[in-house]
Design a protein around this motif. Sequence first.
Motif, short mmCIF file in Angstrom:
data_model
loop_
_atom_site.label_atom_id
_atom_site.label_comp_id
_atom_site.label_asym_id
_atom_site.label_seq_id
_atom_site.Cartn_x
_atom_site.Cartn_y
_atom_site.Cartn_z
N CYS A 1 8.84 -2.33 7.12
CA CYS A 1 7.60 -1.56 7.33
C CYS A 1 7.52 -0.36 6.39
O CYS A 1 6.43 0.10 6.04
CB CYS A 1 7.49 -1.11 8.78
SG CYS A 1 8.82 -0.04 9.35
N TYR A 2 8.67 0.16 5.93
CA TYR A 2 8.66 1.23 4.92
C TYR A 2 8.01 0.74 3.63
O TYR A 2 7.23 1.45 2.99
CB TYR A 2 10.08 1.69 4.61
CG TYR A 2 10.74 2.57 5.64
CD1 TYR A 2 10.15 3.75 6.06
CD2 TYR A 2 11.98 2.23 6.17
CE1 TYR A 2 10.77 4.57 6.99
CE2 TYR A 2 12.61 3.04 7.10
CZ TYR A 2 12.00 4.20 7.51
OH TYR A 2 12.62 5.02 8.43
N LEU A 3 8.35 -0.48 3.23
CA LEU A 3 7.82 -1.04 1.99
C LEU A 3 6.32 -1.27 2.10
O LEU A 3 5.56 -1.01 1.15
CB LEU A 3 8.55 -2.34 1.67
CG LEU A 3 10.05 -2.16 1.37
CD1 LEU A 3 10.77 -3.51 1.41
CD2 LEU A 3 10.26 -1.48 0.03
N VAL A 4 5.87 -1.76 3.26
CA VAL A 4 4.42 -1.92 3.50
C VAL A 4 3.74 -0.56 3.39
O VAL A 4 2.68 -0.43 2.74
CB VAL A 4 4.16 -2.55 4.88
CG1 VAL A 4 2.67 -2.55 5.20
CG2 VAL A 4 4.73 -3.95 4.95
N GLU A 5 4.32 0.42 4.00
CA GLU A 5 3.76 1.77 4.01
C GLU A 5 3.64 2.33 2.60
O GLU A 5 2.62 2.94 2.22
CB GLU A 5 4.66 2.65 4.87
CG GLU A 5 4.31 4.12 4.91
CD GLU A 5 5.42 4.92 5.56
OE1 GLU A 5 5.35 6.15 5.47
OE2 GLU A 5 6.34 4.33 6.15
N LEU A 6 4.67 2.13 1.77
CA LEU A 6 4.65 2.64 0.40
C LEU A 6 3.59 1.92 -0.45
O LEU A 6 2.99 2.53 -1.34
CB LEU A 6 6.03 2.49 -0.23
CG LEU A 6 7.09 3.46 0.30
CD1 LEU A 6 8.49 3.02 -0.11
CD2 LEU A 6 6.82 4.88 -0.20
N ALA A 7 3.36 0.64 -0.18
CA ALA A 7 2.31 -0.08 -0.90
C ALA A 7 0.94 0.43 -0.51
O ALA A 7 0.04 0.56 -1.35
CB ALA A 7 2.43 -1.58 -0.63
N LEU A 8 0.75 0.73 0.77
CA LEU A 8 -0.55 1.22 1.24
C LEU A 8 -0.88 2.59 0.66
O LEU A 8 -2.05 2.95 0.56
CB LEU A 8 -0.56 1.28 2.76
CG LEU A 8 -0.63 -0.07 3.49
CD1 LEU A 8 -0.53 0.13 4.99
CD2 LEU A 8 -1.91 -0.80 3.14
N LEU A 9 0.14 3.36 0.28
CA LEU A 9 -0.14 4.65 -0.37
C LEU A 9 -1.01 4.46 -1.60
O LEU A 9 -1.98 5.18 -1.81
CB LEU A 9 1.17 5.32 -0.79
CG LEU A 9 2.09 5.88 0.30
CD1 LEU A 9 3.34 6.47 -0.34
CD2 LEU A 9 1.39 6.92 1.13
N ALA A 10 -0.65 3.46 -2.41
CA ALA A 10 -1.41 3.23 -3.64
C ALA A 10 -2.82 2.75 -3.35
O ALA A 10 -3.78 3.20 -3.97
CB ALA A 10 -0.67 2.21 -4.51
N ALA A 11 -2.97 1.84 -2.37
CA ALA A 11 -4.29 1.32 -2.04
C ALA A 11 -5.18 2.42 -1.47
O ALA A 11 -6.36 2.56 -1.83
CB ALA A 11 -4.17 0.17 -1.03
N HIS A 12 -4.64 3.23 -0.58
CA HIS A 12 -5.40 4.30 0.06
C HIS A 12 -5.82 5.36 -0.95
O HIS A 12 -6.99 5.77 -1.00
CB HIS A 12 -4.57 4.94 1.17
CG HIS A 12 -5.24 6.12 1.83
ND1 HIS A 12 -5.12 7.40 1.33
CD2 HIS A 12 -6.04 6.20 2.92
CE1 HIS A 12 -5.82 8.21 2.11
NE2 HIS A 12 -6.38 7.53 3.07
N ASP A 13 -4.89 5.81 -1.78
CA ASP A 13 -5.20 6.91 -2.69
C ASP A 13 -6.16 6.47 -3.78
O ASP A 13 -7.02 7.25 -4.21
CB ASP A 13 -3.91 7.44 -3.32
CG ASP A 13 -3.04 8.17 -2.30
OD1 ASP A 13 -3.52 8.38 -1.16
OD2 ASP A 13 -1.90 8.52 -2.63
#
Length: 622
Positions: free
Chosen positions: A349-361
Motif C-alpha cells: 500500500c506504500y507503493l500505491v500511495e507513492l504512485a498516487l502522489l504523482a497522479a494527484h499532484d
Amino acid sequence: MTANNVDLEEASFVTEATPLSPSATSTSSAMCQSTSTSNPSPSHQLIHQRRSWLLVLSIGFVSIISTVLLSSLASHSHSRSDPIIHINDVSEAMNDVPLGRRDGIENPSPERLSIHFSSPPMLGATSNIIHKSPYPLRWGILGPGRIANDFTSTLLTSGCTVSAVASSSLSRAQSFAQHFGIPSHYGSYEELASDPNVDIVYVATTNQNHLQPTLLMLRHGKNVLVEKPTTITYEDTRLMYAEAEKRGLFLMTNHWTRFFPLIKYLRRNFLTTDGIDDLNHSLRSHLEPSMKQRVIHHSYDNSNKVPRNYQLGKVVAMHGDFGFPTPLSPSDRFLNRTLGGGVTLDVGCYLVELALLAAHDHRDSQFSTTRALKKSDMKSRGGLEMDLKPDGVIATGHGLYNGLTFPVDVESSFSLRWGGGSYGIWNGECIGSAAKDDTTNGSKVNDNALCDTISIGGKKTNTPHITKETNSLDRFTMLATFQASFRRPSTFEVEYVFEHGRILIRGPGNCPSEMTIYEHEPFGPLVRETAVSFELPAVETAVRKYGRSNYPRAEGFVYVIEAIERCMAVRGVPGRDGIGEGDGVDGGVGCLELEENTIEEQLVTVEVTEEVLKKMGYLNFG
C-alpha cells in the motif's frame, strides 16, 4: 636458377593459394635439395633478400592496421560523444547536433551537487504551538502493540499529551500505561470512547480490526488517526469516512510517508507541473564555474525557497521494490489471514500511495496551484476520487515461503497504468488530406488521426494507426511497476522516471531522507546529478526514557503529529467546545483534513490496493 623459377617462387610466397605446376614443383624440390648441399648462388641470395623485405613490410602493415583498429574500438567504447542513434527532425532545439555534443563541448562531465537540510529539534515548531495553546490536544491510544509503542514514545518526547490507553486486555493496557506514565487505562474500547479527557484516538489494532473501533470512536465524538491500511476493503473505508463527515470529525489514515520533508520537497519541485518555474534561479548560480561539487546547507523552514531550475519534464514511469524477511510464524500478523496479513496490505500500500502522489499532484496543478480538496468538496464534486484511479491494474502473487504455503500473499507484483491503452484515447477521427467516407456506418471521418483503411466483409473501414488524444499534453500518463515481498530483503528504493531524467528515492522509501536527482539533456547524456538529504529528528531522549523503537525511523511519526497538532491548534478541534457548530477559528468547522493526505487520496489508495488483492485472489479475509 632461371627467371621463371624466381617468378613462381615469389608468386607462391605472396599468394599461397596460387597452384604450382608439376614442373615448377619438381624444380622447387631440386632447388631446395641443392641449397642444402651447396653455397647459395647470387640469384638465391637475391631471393632471400626479397623475402626478408616482403616479410618486414607485411609485419609493419599488419601492425599499423591493428593499432588503428584497436584505437578505434577503444575510442568507440569509452566515448559517449560518438552518436549511436541519429534522430532527425525531433526538435529545433536540437539543432541537428549529435547526441552528447552540446555547445561545442564533447562528452561533458556532469555536475555533481549535494543539498543537505538540517533538522530542527524534535517537534520544535509543534512544541511551540502546544505550549501556547491553553487547551492542548489530548490523545488516546487504542491497541497497545508494537507500533503503538513507537507512536506513543514519539508523542510524549514531542511534548504532546497522552491521556488514556485502552486494550481488550486490561493487563496489557495497565502495563502500557505504567511504562509511558499515562494517567488512565481501560480494558475495553467503550471506556476509552466515553472518556471526556480524550480528543483524538490513535487506532493501532491489527489490519482486520480497524473498522469497528474507528466507528465506535467517531460515534462518541472522538477524532481518529487510524494506522494503515485504513481497512481491507474500499466499502469499509467509505463507511468510516461517511460517519466522520456526518459528525463533523477528523479522520485520517496514518500514511506517514507523505509527511516526510523529502516527500514534500519532491512534490513541490517535481510532481506538480507548475512548481518548477516558481523561481528563476538555478542551482548552477550557487557554483563557481570551476567547481563541480558543492554541499549546500539549508534548514527545513527554507526548503521551499531553494533555488532550482530542474528540467526533468513530466513523470512517465515508476519502479519500486519493498521487501523484508518476516518471522516464519503463522501466529504473527504478517502471515496470518485472520489478522489481515499479507505483503500488499503491509508494504504494498506504500507503493500505491507513492504512485498516487504523482497522479494527484499532476491533476491538481492543471486546475489551481493552491487547490486542496476538503470534505465539503467531496460531496459537491460527486466522487472526484475517480479521477485518480489508474486506468489499468495487473497483479500476481503467491504465498510460498520456505517450503510452506501461507493463505496470504507473501510475494506480490503489480502494475498500475494511467492513460494510454491499446489505441490510446481514440475518438474515431483520422488524419488525412481530406475527410473520408466510413462505409461501415455512413459517417465522415475527420483529419485528426492517421488511419489504415481495411476491408471487412467487402466494406471499407478505417482503423486507427497513429492516434491523437484530445488535450494529450495535459493528460497524466504513467506506468508504475512494483514488487513487494515477505521472504527476501530489498533496497526499499523507489524511482520516479521523467521525460528527461529520474529521481531515485533511497531506502527505506516509506520513510525516506535521501534522494538523487539525475538530469539528462533531451535525448542526451547526464548533465547534472544532485544528492538531496534531510536530517531526521533526534531520538536520544526517546531512547533514554522509553527504549528503542520496534520499527525503523519511528521518529518520523513526529511529522504526522506535528501536522495534526498544528491544524488543530489553528483551525480548532472538531467535537470540542462547540467546534463544528460555528465556533471554530476557521469558520467553525475545525481541522477536518490535511493537504498532505487528502480524503480523496486515502479512498483511492484503499480501492487500488483492494483491486490488486482481487487480481491475486487474496481478498477474502476472516
